[in-house]
Design an enzyme around this catalytic site. Structure first.
Site, PDB file in Angstrom:
ATOM      1  N   GLU B  49       0.949  -1.051  -0.063  1.00  0.00           N
ATOM      2  CA  GLU B  49      -0.017   0.004  -0.104  1.00  0.00           C
ATOM      3  C   GLU B  49       0.995   1.349   0.013  1.00  0.00           C
ATOM      4  O   GLU B  49       1.652   1.372   0.806  1.00  0.00           O
ATOM      5  CB  GLU B  49      -0.759  -0.044   1.231  1.00  0.00           C
ATOM      6  CG  GLU B  49      -1.976  -0.944   1.080  1.00  0.00           C
ATOM      7  CD  GLU B  49      -3.199  -0.886   2.001  1.00  0.00           C
ATOM      8  OE1 GLU B  49      -4.127  -1.618   1.826  1.00  0.00           O
ATOM      9  OE2 GLU B  49      -2.987  -0.108   3.152  1.00  0.00           O
ATOM     10  N   ASP B  60      -5.818  10.055   9.537  1.00  0.00           N
ATOM     11  CA  ASP B  60      -4.733   9.662  10.002  1.00  0.00           C
ATOM     12  C   ASP B  60      -4.220  10.265  11.422  1.00  0.00           C
ATOM     13  O   ASP B  60      -4.437  11.679  11.481  1.00  0.00           O
ATOM     14  CB  ASP B  60      -3.386   9.940   9.048  1.00  0.00           C
ATOM     15  CG  ASP B  60      -3.535   8.822   7.726  1.00  0.00           C
ATOM     16  OD1 ASP B  60      -3.430   7.599   7.893  1.00  0.00           O
ATOM     17  OD2 ASP B  60      -3.839   9.512   6.771  1.00  0.00           O
ATOM     18  N   TYR B 175     -10.979  -3.766   3.086  1.00  0.00           N
ATOM     19  CA  TYR B 175     -10.076  -3.564   3.930  1.00  0.00           C
ATOM     20  C   TYR B 175     -10.810  -3.019   5.307  1.00  0.00           C
ATOM     21  O   TYR B 175     -11.587  -2.197   5.405  1.00  0.00           O
ATOM     22  CB  TYR B 175      -9.177  -2.060   3.673  1.00  0.00           C
ATOM     23  CG  TYR B 175      -7.960  -1.662   4.507  1.00  0.00           C
ATOM     24  CD1 TYR B 175      -8.372  -1.504   5.902  1.00  0.00           C
ATOM     25  CD2 TYR B 175      -6.923  -0.901   4.061  1.00  0.00           C
ATOM     26  CE1 TYR B 175      -7.450  -1.026   7.015  1.00  0.00           C
ATOM     27  CE2 TYR B 175      -6.192  -0.345   4.890  1.00  0.00           C
ATOM     28  CZ  TYR B 175      -6.159  -0.662   6.382  1.00  0.00           C
ATOM     29  OH  TYR B 175      -5.311  -0.092   7.295  1.00  0.00           O
TER      30      TYR B 175
END
Lengths: 398, 265
Positions: B49, B60, B175
């Site tokens: 990734e 994040d 995911y």
């Protein structure tokens, strides 16, 4: 008939729910709860009660006679949102969302803030309804708006300085979103402007529409008709959409949004995505006109006013621009400061630097119009919070 | 058959789980990204990734935020990331590469041009964190046309109806975000993952990778028992941050080898 957003939260091509998966169920729940309570008589009654008895609504409309005379043209009227409890329009929305949070059983509220007015409003309602409150604020804005930081702390809120990126409003938004994704089940995100993922742009607009709805009653009482134009400053655009929305179908009323021109559009150092015709992009949950570089990175904005210092704008303003129903212009830092001074001296009213942008545009066009024309300016907040900024510019140490 | 499918099929035959490391393109330097990618593969990674840095990485945590800032400061861009993948493909035509990031850099380039370039340089999948299925129609169409797998996230908060919706759109692998939080958070709950997976498996026939919050060999191993692939991001990016340009490829390789051994045990 004008009827936006559509059922998927889009205003034409703008808006939407551009959020990470973890938060999608949260915005969906919020949408359902809001649609339910929006029409609930008990919710509406409590909201109306709070606006009247806690905020002090309706806010008056005031004819700025001396200022108008000095300009020699159109008459300037002010919608006095600065007289609200906490000193700005932000409290209207904060109460609406807090009442919703209460009904959804959320005991913790978070907010982002730029100038600090939304942070103060959120801290205020959190104290009022007994909720824990965390406010995210860019480290640079904490410097610019120190008095508001102290107010939030007095009200029991935790103010978290955000050191990432440009250390302003957009970074505070990022950090609030990070908190929300971590504490999604316990926490209600009281978003401060008419932007973000659906339903926020619609919900914030609806809560702020009290401004325009009152004005539509007050103007005929004062002058026997509606104004020729309604004018408001636009950062994210919540005070503006609150005034504009009820006037959208009043086609005789011109709608003018005033963005922050900073050092001037040509300098590139501004916060005026609509005026500068910025490329459309995606940030903070919605697709909007967005200040970015050719690689799609968000660029740092500049405005003397922390509350307008934001690279995007609410999706409904993007649509109104494209439709041509509203006109968007910019006012630079110096023009805003001149308007700030003028209102202090001619009317004994100290306006927020944000609102000074709207006022400056009215002052710019008033002399070009005849004396029977009427411009209604949303005086969205008071300027007490800006004492340090203005003093610094004038070279004065407080 | 796509590189992603081939990779997962082969692992399944071997009864092994995929190790999917994440690095931010351009961090710690523009020159080191391709060597790092090869180093990850040599150490036992199965899918890479590659993070496309963005100015406002809302999903994040601080570690990947800082990596994005470093990469952007060095002039990293989406165009540059695509060039890096082309460079990587000169020596590796088997390892799937998935670009992971936020939608705006792609919006700015235009989805059709982006998807076309992805196909040209050998990108296999694209994961756009802030584009949920509801907003992915345009992206999906262009990616599909160029045989690029749209990779979607599922989260602990995702309900069954949404799992079904994602099952219809997803290609490559899915995911699963193991926790409520940002990347690199420390509140991983294994039993919660274990409870959620049967619900996912009911609808998702693709391999399921699990990521967010996997910080060491022990958690990687435990998580690998529950799913088809383990995604490790912040821990690797942290290793990059703590290394210098001379030892970074070796240090990251050592870490990934440890993870590999743990997962294969």
């Amino acid at each position: 008939m004008y009827n936006y957003p559509d059922s998927t939260g889009h205003f034409g091509q703008y808006g939407g729910i551009y959020m990470a998966e973890t938060l999608i169920p949260a915005v969906e729940e919020l949408r359902q709860q809001y649609l339910h309570f929006r029409d609930d008589p008990e919710f509406k009654a409590e909201f109306a009660y709070e606006l009247k008895h806690y905020v002090g609504r309706p806010s008056p409309v005031y004819h700025a006679k001396r200022l108008s005379e000095s300009l020699g043209g159109a008459q300037i009227y002010l919608k006095r949102e600065d007289l609200n409890h906490t000193g700005a329009h932000k409290i209207n929305n904060a109460i609406g969302q807090a009442l919703l949070a209460k009904r959804m059983g959320k005991k913790r509220v978070i907010a982002e803030t730029g100038a600090g007015m939304h942070g103060v409003a959120t801290a205020t309602v959190a104290a009022r309804y007994g909720m824990e409150c965390v406010v995210y604020m860019g480290a640079e804005d904490i410097q610019r708006q120190a008095p508001n930081v102290f107010r939030m702390k007095l009200l029991g809120a935790t103010v978290v300085p955000v050191e990432s990126g440009s250390k302003t409003l957009k970074d505070a938004c990022n950090e609030a979103i990070r908190d929300w994704v971590t504490n999604v089940e316990s926490t209600f995100y009281i978003f401060g402007t008419a932007a973000g993922p659906h339903p926020y742009p619609m919900m914030v607009r609806d809560f702020q529409c009290v401004i325009g709805n009152e004005a539509k009653v007050q103007m005929p009482e004062m002058i026997g008709r509606q104004p020729d134009a309604v004018i408001a400053c636009v950062g994210g655009g919540s005070n503006a959409i609150g005034l504009f929305y009820p006037y959208i179908e009043e086609t005789g009323v011109q709608i003018i949004g005033v963005e922050a021109g900073g050092h001037g559009i040509a300098s590139g150092q501004h916060a005026a995505p609509l005026t500068a015709n910025a490329k459309v992009g995606v940030l903070h949950g919605n697709k909007v006109y967005l200040m970015q570089d050719e690689n799609g990175q968000i660029i740092e904005t500049h405005s003397i006013s922390a509350g307008l210092d934001y690279p995007g704008v609410g999706p409904e303003h993007c649509l109104l621009k494209d439709m041509g129903r509203a006109q968007y212009v910019s006012i630079d830092d110096d023009e805003a400061l001149a308007a700030f001074d003028a209102l202090c001296r001619f009317e004994g009213i100290i306006p927020a630097l944000e609102s000074s942008h709207a006022l400056a545009h009215a002052m710019k066009i008033a002399p070009t119009l005849s004396k029977d024309k009427v411009l209604l300016v949303n005086l969205s907040g008071r300027g007490d919070k800006d004492m340090n900024t203005v003093a610094r510019i004038k070279g004065i140490t407080l | 058959m796509s590189r992603i499918q081939t990779t997962f099929d082969k692992l399944k035959q071997q009864q092994r789980k995929a190790l999917i490391p994440f690095i931010t393109a351009g961090d710690p330097s523009l020159q080191l990204t391709v060597p790092l990618m090869h180093g990850l593969v040599a150490a036992g990674a199965n899918v890479l990734e590659l993070g496309v840095p963005f100015s406002d990485p809302m999903a994040d945590g601080p570690v990947i935020q800082r990596a994005s800032e470093r990469a952007l400061k060095l002039g990293m861009s989406l165009r540059g990331v695509l060039t890096m993948v082309a460079e990587f493909r000169k020596q590796d035509s088997n390892t799937p590469v998935v670009l992971m990031g936020y939608g705006n850099p792609i919006e700015a380039m235009g989805w059709e041009i982006f998807a076309q370039r992805c196909e040209e340089v050998g990108v296999d999948g694209v994961l756009t964190v802030d584009f949920p299925p509801e907003e992915s129609h345009e992206a999906f169409e262009h990616l599909q046309r160029h045989n690029i797998a749209p990779i979607f996230l599922l989260a602990p908060t995702t309900n069954e109806a949404r799992i079904e919706q994602v099952a219809k759109l997803a290609r490559g692998y899915v995911y699963y975000v193991s926790l409520k939080g940002v990347t690199g958070a420390g509140n991983l709950d294994l039993s919660a993952i274990e409870q959620k997976l049967p619900q996912l498996r009911k609808h998702i026939k693709l391999p399921i990778g699990v990521g967010f919050g996997i910080r060491d060999a022990a958690t990687a191993r435990a998580v690998s028992k529950l799913c088809d692939g383990v995604v490790v991001g912040s821990r690797i990016v942290q290793e990059i941050e703590n290394s210098n340009e001379k030892n970074v490829v070796a240090n990251v390789g050592k870490l990934v080898k440890e993870l590999r051994v743990a997962i294969d045990q």
